[in-house]
Structure formats: structure tokens, C-alpha cells
Design a protein around this motif. Structure first.
Motif, PDB file in Angstrom:
ATOM      1  N   GLU A  92     -49.600   8.951 -43.400  1.00 25.09           N
ATOM      2  CA  GLU A  92     -49.837   8.137 -44.596  1.00 25.09           C
ATOM      3  C   GLU A  92     -51.168   8.486 -45.267  1.00 25.09           C
ATOM      4  O   GLU A  92     -51.542   7.885 -46.272  1.00 25.09           O
ATOM      5  N   GLY A  93     -51.915   9.429 -44.689  1.00 22.63           N
ATOM      6  CA  GLY A  93     -53.180   9.849 -45.271  1.00 22.63           C
ATOM      7  C   GLY A  93     -54.389   9.039 -44.840  1.00 22.63           C
ATOM      8  O   GLY A  93     -55.473   9.207 -45.389  1.00 22.63           O
ATOM      9  N   LYS A  94     -54.229   8.176 -43.845  1.00 22.37           N
ATOM     10  CA  LYS A  94     -55.360   7.368 -43.369  1.00 22.37           C
ATOM     11  C   LYS A  94     -56.152   8.140 -42.317  1.00 22.37           C
ATOM     12  O   LYS A  94     -55.587   8.808 -41.464  1.00 22.37           O
ATOM     13  N   THR A  95     -57.473   8.005 -42.378  1.00 16.53           N
ATOM     14  CA  THR A  95     -58.347   8.645 -41.394  1.00 16.53           C
ATOM     15  C   THR A  95     -58.310   7.856 -40.091  1.00 16.53           C
ATOM     16  O   THR A  95     -58.418   6.630 -40.092  1.00 16.53           O
ATOM     17  N   ILE A  96     -58.146   8.579 -38.986  1.00 18.94           N
ATOM     18  CA  ILE A  96     -58.221   7.971 -37.658  1.00 18.94           C
ATOM     19  C   ILE A  96     -59.069   8.878 -36.766  1.00 18.94           C
ATOM     20  O   ILE A  96     -59.280  10.057 -37.073  1.00 18.94           O
ATOM     21  N   PHE A  97     -59.551   8.306 -35.685  1.00 15.93           N
ATOM     22  CA  PHE A  97     -60.325   9.049 -34.705  1.00 15.93           C
ATOM     23  C   PHE A  97     -59.593   8.996 -33.369  1.00 15.93           C
ATOM     24  O   PHE A  97     -59.234   7.920 -32.900  1.00 15.93           O
ATOM     25  N   LEU A  98     -59.373  10.150 -32.781  1.00 24.38           N
ATOM     26  CA  LEU A  98     -58.781  10.246 -31.447  1.00 24.38           C
ATOM     27  C   LEU A  98     -59.942  10.432 -30.479  1.00 24.38           C
ATOM     28  O   LEU A  98     -60.799  11.300 -30.677  1.00 24.38           O
ATOM     29  N   VAL A  99     -59.981   9.599 -29.462  1.00 22.94           N
ATOM     30  CA  VAL A  99     -61.118   9.563 -28.548  1.00 22.94           C
ATOM     31  C   VAL A  99     -60.622   9.688 -27.116  1.00 22.94           C
ATOM     32  O   VAL A  99     -59.686   8.999 -26.715  1.00 22.94           O
ATOM     33  N   SER A 100     -61.268  10.576 -26.374  1.00 30.36           N
ATOM     34  CA  SER A 100     -60.942  10.752 -24.965  1.00 30.36           C
ATOM     35  C   SER A 100     -62.241  10.688 -24.167  1.00 30.36           C
ATOM     36  O   SER A 100     -63.211  11.377 -24.492  1.00 30.36           O
ATOM     37  N   CYS A 101     -62.273   9.830 -23.139  1.00 27.02           N
ATOM     38  CA  CYS A 101     -63.486   9.616 -22.336  1.00 27.02           C
ATOM     39  C   CYS A 101     -63.200   9.896 -20.870  1.00 27.02           C
ATOM     40  O   CYS A 101     -62.144   9.538 -20.368  1.00 27.02           O
ATOM     41  N   HIS A 102     -64.197  10.466 -20.218  1.00 24.47           N
ATOM     42  CA  HIS A 102     -64.125  10.696 -18.777  1.00 24.47           C
ATOM     43  C   HIS A 102     -65.344  10.068 -18.125  1.00 24.47           C
ATOM     44  O   HIS A 102     -66.462  10.208 -18.630  1.00 24.47           O
ATOM     45  N   ASN A 103     -65.135   9.403 -17.018  1.00 22.60           N
ATOM     46  CA  ASN A 103     -66.221   8.798 -16.266  1.00 22.60           C
ATOM     47  C   ASN A 103     -67.050   9.903 -15.628  1.00 22.60           C
ATOM     48  O   ASN A 103     -66.526  10.721 -14.874  1.00 22.60           O
ATOM     49  N   ILE A 104     -68.335   9.939 -15.945  1.00 20.07           N
ATOM     50  CA  ILE A 104     -69.236  10.938 -15.364  1.00 20.07           C
ATOM     51  C   ILE A 104     -70.350  10.265 -14.558  1.00 20.07           C
ATOM     52  O   ILE A 104     -71.401  10.863 -14.330  1.00 20.07           O
ATOM     53  N   SER A 105     -70.136   9.042 -14.127  1.00 22.70           N
ATOM     54  CA  SER A 105     -71.159   8.300 -13.387  1.00 22.70           C
ATOM     55  C   SER A 105     -71.594   9.029 -12.119  1.00 22.70           C
ATOM     56  O   SER A 105     -72.796   9.102 -11.822  1.00 22.70           O
ATOM     57  N   SER A 106     -70.656   9.583 -11.373  1.00 19.95           N
ATOM     58  CA  SER A 106     -70.996  10.295 -10.130  1.00 19.95           C
ATOM     59  C   SER A 106     -71.867  11.507 -10.419  1.00 19.95           C
ATOM     60  O   SER A 106     -72.846  11.762  -9.701  1.00 19.95           O
ATOM     61  N   GLU A 107     -71.532  12.256 -11.470  1.00 17.70           N
ATOM     62  CA  GLU A 107     -72.315  13.431 -11.833  1.00 17.70           C
ATOM     63  C   GLU A 107     -73.726  13.032 -12.245  1.00 17.70           C
ATOM     64  O   GLU A 107     -74.705  13.681 -11.887  1.00 17.70           O
ATOM     65  N   LYS A 108     -73.852  11.928 -13.013  1.00 19.84           N
ATOM     66  CA  LYS A 108     -75.166  11.448 -13.446  1.00 19.84           C
ATOM     67  C   LYS A 108     -76.018  11.069 -12.238  1.00 19.84           C
ATOM     68  O   LYS A 108     -77.192  11.419 -12.172  1.00 19.84           O
ATOM     69  N   LYS A 109     -75.411  10.347 -11.286  1.00 17.78           N
ATOM     70  CA  LYS A 109     -76.157   9.940 -10.096  1.00 17.78           C
ATOM     71  C   LYS A 109     -76.599  11.152  -9.280  1.00 17.78           C
ATOM     72  O   LYS A 109     -77.726  11.205  -8.793  1.00 17.78           O
ATOM     73  N   ALA A 110     -75.718  12.142  -9.151  1.00 24.28           N
ATOM     74  CA  ALA A 110     -76.058  13.353  -8.399  1.00 24.28           C
ATOM     75  C   ALA A 110     -77.213  14.101  -9.066  1.00 24.28           C
ATOM     76  O   ALA A 110     -78.142  14.561  -8.394  1.00 24.28           O
ATOM     77  N   LYS A 111     -77.198  14.204 -10.381  1.00 23.82           N
ATOM     78  CA  LYS A 111     -78.289  14.879 -11.106  1.00 23.82           C
ATOM     79  C   LYS A 111     -79.600  14.129 -10.921  1.00 23.82           C
ATOM     80  O   LYS A 111     -80.651  14.741 -10.757  1.00 23.82           O
ATOM     81  N   GLN A 112     -79.543  12.800 -10.943  1.00 16.68           N
ATOM     82  CA  GLN A 112     -80.751  12.005 -10.754  1.00 16.68           C
ATOM     83  C   GLN A 112     -81.312  12.194  -9.342  1.00 16.68           C
ATOM     84  O   GLN A 112     -82.528  12.319  -9.158  1.00 16.68           O
ATOM     85  N   LEU A 113     -80.426  12.254  -8.357  1.00 17.10           N
ATOM     86  CA  LEU A 113     -80.868  12.479  -6.981  1.00 17.10           C
ATOM     87  C   LEU A 113     -81.503  13.853  -6.830  1.00 17.10           C
ATOM     88  O   LEU A 113     -82.547  14.004  -6.191  1.00 17.10           O
ATOM     89  N   LEU A 114     -80.878  14.869  -7.416  1.00 14.66           N
ATOM     90  CA  LEU A 114     -81.419  16.224  -7.352  1.00 14.66           C
ATOM     91  C   LEU A 114     -82.763  16.302  -8.058  1.00 14.66           C
ATOM     92  O   LEU A 114     -83.694  16.949  -7.562  1.00 14.66           O
ATOM     93  N   ALA A 115     -82.876  15.666  -9.199  1.00 14.71           N
ATOM     94  CA  ALA A 115     -84.145  15.673  -9.935  1.00 14.71           C
ATOM     95  C   ALA A 115     -85.232  14.996  -9.106  1.00 14.71           C
ATOM     96  O   ALA A 115     -86.377  15.471  -9.070  1.00 14.71           O
ATOM     97  N   GLY A 116     -84.892  13.948  -8.386  1.00 12.05           N
ATOM     98  CA  GLY A 116     -85.843  13.253  -7.533  1.00 12.05           C
ATOM     99  C   GLY A 116     -86.286  14.121  -6.363  1.00 12.05           C
ATOM    100  O   GLY A 116     -87.440  14.097  -5.951  1.00 12.05           O
ATOM    101  N   GLN A 117     -85.370  14.905  -5.795  1.00  6.63           N
ATOM    102  CA  GLN A 117     -85.695  15.786  -4.675  1.00  6.63           C
ATOM    103  C   GLN A 117     -86.580  16.932  -5.107  1.00  6.63           C
ATOM    104  O   GLN A 117     -87.433  17.397  -4.360  1.00  6.63           O
ATOM    105  N   LYS A 118     -86.412  17.409  -6.326  1.00  6.55           N
ATOM    106  CA  LYS A 118     -87.217  18.535  -6.818  1.00  6.55           C
ATOM    107  C   LYS A 118     -88.674  18.139  -6.999  1.00  6.55           C
ATOM    108  O   LYS A 118     -89.563  18.971  -6.944  1.00  6.55           O
ATOM    109  N   LYS A 119     -88.926  16.843  -7.233  1.00  6.61           N
ATOM    110  CA  LYS A 119     -90.300  16.363  -7.429  1.00  6.61           C
ATOM    111  C   LYS A 119     -91.080  16.340  -6.119  1.00  6.61           C
ATOM    112  O   LYS A 119     -92.301  16.325  -6.116  1.00  6.61           O
ATOM    113  N   CYS A 120     -90.375  16.295  -4.986  1.00  7.56           N
ATOM    114  CA  CYS A 120     -91.032  16.194  -3.681  1.00  7.56           C
ATOM    115  C   CYS A 120     -91.596  17.527  -3.224  1.00  7.56           C
ATOM    116  O   CYS A 120     -91.258  18.545  -3.558  1.00  7.56           O
TER     117      CYS A 120
END
Length: 120
Positions: A92-120
Motif C-alpha cells: 500500500e506504499g506505507k513505510t515499515i521497519f523490520l527489526v530483528s534482535c539477538h540477545n548478546i548479554s552473555s557476550e557483553k558479560k564475557a567482554k567485561q570479564l576479559l577487560a577486567g582481567q587485562k587490567k590486572c
């Protein structure tokens, strides 16, 4: 894990959402449909997400835009997501947005842990 998928209208309101997304976020599909997509975006990220949606509205159709931010479940639990947004038009000519999301919480936590270990 399956993707959380949404179809938004040009103003960011949810036209449709897959069953997985609704259940994962603690809602029934009917509770989310016709709501602003911001209802599941963490308050600290809402402004940035709306800016991205507005930018996408003015970009080339069929371009895919990605961003990371936090969603909030109905229970209040926060999850990090990688979201891909795509602007298109309906028959019909209407603008829409198609959105796809993936949970990346585990990856974020792992990166934070690695960043913390690198400081030591």
C-alpha cells in the motif's frame, strides 16, 4: 536462541511481534501490538534508539542498520541486544521497519570479564 522480531510503523509503534519475542520479554503478543517499541527499550537507551529510527527513515530504503542497546523485560530484567533494522514499504506504499534482535548479554558479560582481567 531464536531472534526477537518486530514490525514497526513509521512512528515506531509495534504492528506485529513474533511469539518468541513477546514471551521472552514477558508479554503476550497482544500486549505489545500497537505499543511504542520504546516500551521494551531501557530508559537510558530510548533517546539513542529513537534517533536511529529517525535516521533510518531518511536513509536509503533496504539499507540495514545495526546497533547494540539494552531492552527491559516486563519483570524489569535488562538484556543486551544486537538489533538490525531495515526500512521497506508495504504494497500500500506505507513505510515499515523490520527489526530483528539477538540477545548478546552473555557476550557483553564475557567482554567485561576479559577487560577486567587485562587490567590486572
Amino acid at each position: 536462541m531464536p531472534a526477537m522480531q518486530f514490525i514497526l510503523d513509521e512512528h515506531g509503534y509495534i504492528l506485529d511481534v513474533n511469539e518468541f519475542a513477546a514471551r521472552y520479554l514477558g508479554y503476550r503478543r497482544e500486549e505489545l501490538i500497537s505499543q511504542s517499541a520504546l516500551v521494551v527499550v531501557h530508559p537510558n537507551d530510548r533517546k539513542r534508539v529513537m534517533k536511529q529510527l529517525k535516521n533510518l527513515f531518511h536513509c536509503q530504503q533496504n539499507d540495514i542498520h545495526s546497533m547494540e542497546f539494552k531492552k527491559v523485560k516486563k519483570s524489569g530484567e535488562t538484556v543486551y541486544v544486537q538489533e538490525n533494522m531495515y526500512r521497506t514499504t508495504t504494497e500500500e506504499g506505507k513505510t515499515i521497519f523490520l527489526v530483528s534482535c539477538h540477545n548478546i548479554s552473555s557476550e557483553k558479560k564475557a567482554k567485561q570479564l576479559l577487560a577486567g582481567q587485562k587490567k590486572c
